[in-house]
Design a protein around this motif. Structure first.
Motif, PDB file in Angstrom:
ATOM      1  N   LEU A   9      12.697  13.471 -13.751  1.00  0.00           N
ATOM      2  CA  LEU A   9      13.868  14.336 -13.867  1.00  0.00           C
ATOM      3  C   LEU A   9      13.486  15.693 -14.429  1.00  0.00           C
ATOM      4  O   LEU A   9      13.962  16.728 -13.981  1.00  0.00           O
ATOM      5  CB  LEU A   9      14.916  13.671 -14.769  1.00  0.00           C
ATOM      6  N   SER A  10      12.613  15.691 -15.432  1.00  0.00           N
ATOM      7  CA  SER A  10      12.096  16.936 -16.003  1.00  0.00           C
ATOM      8  C   SER A  10      10.601  16.762 -16.241  1.00  0.00           C
ATOM      9  O   SER A  10      10.184  15.792 -16.863  1.00  0.00           O
ATOM     10  CB  SER A  10      12.784  17.268 -17.324  1.00  0.00           C
ATOM     11  N   ASP A  11       9.806  17.702 -15.731  1.00  0.00           N
ATOM     12  CA  ASP A  11       8.353  17.583 -15.874  1.00  0.00           C
ATOM     13  C   ASP A  11       7.823  18.314 -17.102  1.00  0.00           C
ATOM     14  O   ASP A  11       6.617  18.488 -17.260  1.00  0.00           O
ATOM     15  CB  ASP A  11       7.645  18.057 -14.610  1.00  0.00           C
ATOM     16  N   THR A  21      20.759  12.261 -24.659  1.00  0.00           N
ATOM     17  CA  THR A  21      22.208  12.124 -24.774  1.00  0.00           C
ATOM     18  C   THR A  21      22.869  12.873 -23.632  1.00  0.00           C
ATOM     19  O   THR A  21      22.615  14.070 -23.434  1.00  0.00           O
ATOM     20  CB  THR A  21      22.717  12.697 -26.106  1.00  0.00           C
ATOM     21  N   TYR A  22      23.713  12.180 -22.889  1.00  0.00           N
ATOM     22  CA  TYR A  22      24.422  12.806 -21.769  1.00  0.00           C
ATOM     23  C   TYR A  22      25.743  13.389 -22.265  1.00  0.00           C
ATOM     24  O   TYR A  22      26.519  12.720 -22.954  1.00  0.00           O
ATOM     25  CB  TYR A  22      24.680  11.778 -20.671  1.00  0.00           C
ATOM     26  N   ASP A  23      26.003  14.638 -21.881  1.00  0.00           N
ATOM     27  CA  ASP A  23      27.229  15.341 -22.248  1.00  0.00           C
ATOM     28  C   ASP A  23      28.117  15.449 -21.013  1.00  0.00           C
ATOM     29  O   ASP A  23      27.875  16.269 -20.122  1.00  0.00           O
ATOM     30  CB  ASP A  23      26.879  16.728 -22.778  1.00  0.00           C
ATOM     31  N   ALA A  24      29.144  14.594 -20.952  1.00  0.00           N
ATOM     32  CA  ALA A  24      30.020  14.566 -19.781  1.00  0.00           C
ATOM     33  C   ALA A  24      30.864  15.824 -19.670  1.00  0.00           C
ATOM     34  O   ALA A  24      31.341  16.154 -18.566  1.00  0.00           O
ATOM     35  CB  ALA A  24      30.929  13.339 -19.840  1.00  0.00           C
ATOM     36  N   ARG A  25      31.058  16.553 -20.761  1.00  0.00           N
ATOM     37  CA  ARG A  25      31.862  17.774 -20.710  1.00  0.00           C
ATOM     38  C   ARG A  25      31.250  18.790 -19.753  1.00  0.00           C
ATOM     39  O   ARG A  25      31.962  19.520 -19.067  1.00  0.00           O
ATOM     40  CB  ARG A  25      31.969  18.399 -22.102  1.00  0.00           C
ATOM     41  N   ILE A  26      29.900  18.834 -19.716  1.00  0.00           N
ATOM     42  CA  ILE A  26      29.225  19.835 -18.893  1.00  0.00           C
ATOM     43  C   ILE A  26      28.203  19.201 -17.948  1.00  0.00           C
ATOM     44  O   ILE A  26      27.378  19.909 -17.376  1.00  0.00           O
ATOM     45  CB  ILE A  26      28.541  20.907 -19.776  1.00  0.00           C
ATOM     46  N   HIS A  42      19.179  19.836 -19.670  1.00  0.00           N
ATOM     47  CA  HIS A  42      18.966  19.775 -18.220  1.00  0.00           C
ATOM     48  C   HIS A  42      20.293  19.527 -17.501  1.00  0.00           C
ATOM     49  O   HIS A  42      20.885  18.453 -17.634  1.00  0.00           O
ATOM     50  CB  HIS A  42      17.985  18.663 -17.861  1.00  0.00           C
ATOM     51  N   PRO A  43      20.805  20.509 -16.729  1.00  0.00           N
ATOM     52  CA  PRO A  43      22.049  20.310 -15.977  1.00  0.00           C
ATOM     53  C   PRO A  43      21.812  19.382 -14.790  1.00  0.00           C
ATOM     54  O   PRO A  43      20.916  19.613 -13.978  1.00  0.00           O
ATOM     55  CB  PRO A  43      22.406  21.726 -15.515  1.00  0.00           C
ATOM     56  N   SER A  45      23.656  18.919 -12.254  1.00  0.00           N
ATOM     57  CA  SER A  45      24.117  19.512 -10.995  1.00  0.00           C
ATOM     58  C   SER A  45      23.032  20.358 -10.334  1.00  0.00           C
ATOM     59  O   SER A  45      23.175  20.789  -9.191  1.00  0.00           O
ATOM     60  CB  SER A  45      25.350  20.370 -11.248  1.00  0.00           C
ATOM     61  N   GLY A  46      21.936  20.577 -11.050  1.00  0.00           N
ATOM     62  CA  GLY A  46      20.823  21.366 -10.512  1.00  0.00           C
ATOM     63  C   GLY A  46      20.457  22.498 -11.447  1.00  0.00           C
ATOM     64  O   GLY A  46      21.257  22.934 -12.277  1.00  0.00           O
ATOM     65  N   GLY A  47      19.241  22.965 -11.327  1.00  0.00           N
ATOM     66  CA  GLY A  47      18.786  24.053 -12.185  1.00  0.00           C
ATOM     67  C   GLY A  47      17.626  23.626 -13.062  1.00  0.00           C
ATOM     68  O   GLY A  47      17.261  22.455 -13.121  1.00  0.00           O
ATOM     69  N   GLU A  48      17.057  24.592 -13.739  1.00  0.00           N
ATOM     70  CA  GLU A  48      15.887  24.358 -14.573  1.00  0.00           C
ATOM     71  C   GLU A  48      16.269  23.774 -15.934  1.00  0.00           C
ATOM     72  O   GLU A  48      17.383  23.957 -16.420  1.00  0.00           O
ATOM     73  CB  GLU A  48      15.130  25.680 -14.782  1.00  0.00           C
ATOM     74  N   THR A  49      15.311  23.089 -16.528  1.00  0.00           N
ATOM     75  CA  THR A  49      15.480  22.603 -17.897  1.00  0.00           C
ATOM     76  C   THR A  49      15.339  23.770 -18.862  1.00  0.00           C
ATOM     77  O   THR A  49      14.390  24.552 -18.782  1.00  0.00           O
ATOM     78  CB  THR A  49      14.419  21.542 -18.229  1.00  0.00           C
ATOM     79  N   ARG A  50      16.311  23.909 -19.753  1.00  0.00           N
ATOM     80  CA  ARG A  50      16.248  24.948 -20.784  1.00  0.00           C
ATOM     81  C   ARG A  50      15.681  24.348 -22.061  1.00  0.00           C
ATOM     82  O   ARG A  50      15.967  23.196 -22.400  1.00  0.00           O
ATOM     83  CB  ARG A  50      17.634  25.518 -21.068  1.00  0.00           C
ATOM     84  N   VAL A  51      14.870  25.127 -22.764  1.00  0.00           N
ATOM     85  CA  VAL A  51      14.268  24.678 -24.020  1.00  0.00           C
ATOM     86  C   VAL A  51      14.763  25.585 -25.142  1.00  0.00           C
ATOM     87  O   VAL A  51      14.565  26.796 -25.102  1.00  0.00           O
ATOM     88  CB  VAL A  51      12.731  24.702 -23.952  1.00  0.00           C
TER      89      VAL A  51
END
Length: 292
Positions: A9-11, A21-26, A42-43, A45-51
């Motif tokens: 999911l994230s490399d 922890t999954y945040d269902a709000r976003i 990590h969204p 819905s798509g997109g890069e992992t933010r640190v």
């Protein structure tokens, strides 16, 4: 051992990936690289992992409301502003102990929070599990070396926790209204006859315990009575904690770590530290917000 497809999911490789922890709000997964003081986002819905860089070690996150999250850190419970990332201390816990840090945590169905501390050098029996609810903190269990596997039955009547060093999982009867233990812990799983150690866990809608086996390259599913239901082979040896994701909680992810590995070990375990998506439909459930 089930041969379920597992993808990355994230490399981004974490030295000590933990606390997914999954945040269902976003529709977003959060987790930590504890010893390097990072929060990852990590969204789905798509997109890069933010640190996100943190000013101290943190290991777990819980929802509060649309504007705030709760972080379990090495100095206590802190409120994180979602918009700015600013941290505000809510309750100091072992803030005067530079030798300890936070570790595992999980909200109880009633909105209480169990969270743990341990020695930064894994000193024997230096860890503790605490309870927080509506502004109050209490010490629950002490003399644990590596406290992990904090999770609860769906009705909140049973709490689970483990000492990874001891490699045993315990269950304890709880008050569903407060999340406080009402009896003594009972040994449920003795993991010493299996590879790896009992690390982080979550319970699904049926009460099945999904456990990461640190050093065992697997995730095990256990019944509430401690009967092994199935095992899933994972592509990294040091799997640290699973989490349910999706607003219907139908998928599993898991974090991992490359902590303690030398160059040769890293070459032999190229996916160590990455975060994985498991292609298995489950009847998961999402953690409630913590009540301050």
């Amino acid at each position: 051992m089930s041969e379920i497809e597992v993808s990355v999911l994230s490399d981004i490789a974490c030295r000590l990936g933990e606390g997914p922890t999954y945040d269902a709000r976003i529709d977003t997964l959060f987790w930590f690289n504890i010893v390097e003081c990072k929060l990852l986002e990590h969204p789905l819905s798509g997109g890069e992992t933010r640190v996100h860089e943190l000013p101290l070690m943190a290991s777990a996150l819980a929802d509060i409301d649309e504007e705030r999250q709760l972080l379990v850190t090495e100095t206590g419970l802190q409120i994180r502003d979602r918009a700015t990332g600013r941290l505000t201390m809510l309750a100091e816990v072992e803030a005067d102990r530079p030798d300890t840090r936070s570790n595992d945590a999980r909200p109880h169905p009633c909105g209480a929070l169990w969270f743990s501390t341990m020695s930064k050098t894994s000193e024997e029996r230096a860890g503790t599990i605490y309870w927080f609810f509506k502004g109050e903190v209490r010490r629950l269990f002490s003399h644990i070396t590596v406290p992990n596997s904090i999770c609860f039955s769906p009705d909140g009547a049973i709490g689970y926790f483990a000492d990874t060093r001891e490699n045993r999982l315990y269950r304890v009867a709880c008050d569903p209204e407060t999340g406080l233990p009402v009896d003594e812990p009972v040994l449920t799983v003795d993991g010493n006859q299996m590879p790896g150690g009992i690390d982080g866990s979550v319970t699904d809608a049926q009460g099945t315990i999904w456990n990461a086996r640190w050093g065992g390259a697997r995730i095990d599913a256990w019944s509430p009575r401690g009967e092994l239901i199935r095992s899933i082979r994972m592509p990294a040896r040091q799997i640290s904690c699973p989490a349910f994701i999706g607003r219907d909680a139908r998928r599993l992810v898991a974090t991992s770590a490359f902590s303690g590995m030398d160059e040769e070990a890293r070459k032999a375990d190229p996916h160590a530290g990455k975060t994985f998506l498991i292609d298995l439909e489950v009847e998961g459930r999402l953690d409630p917000p913590v009540l301050l």
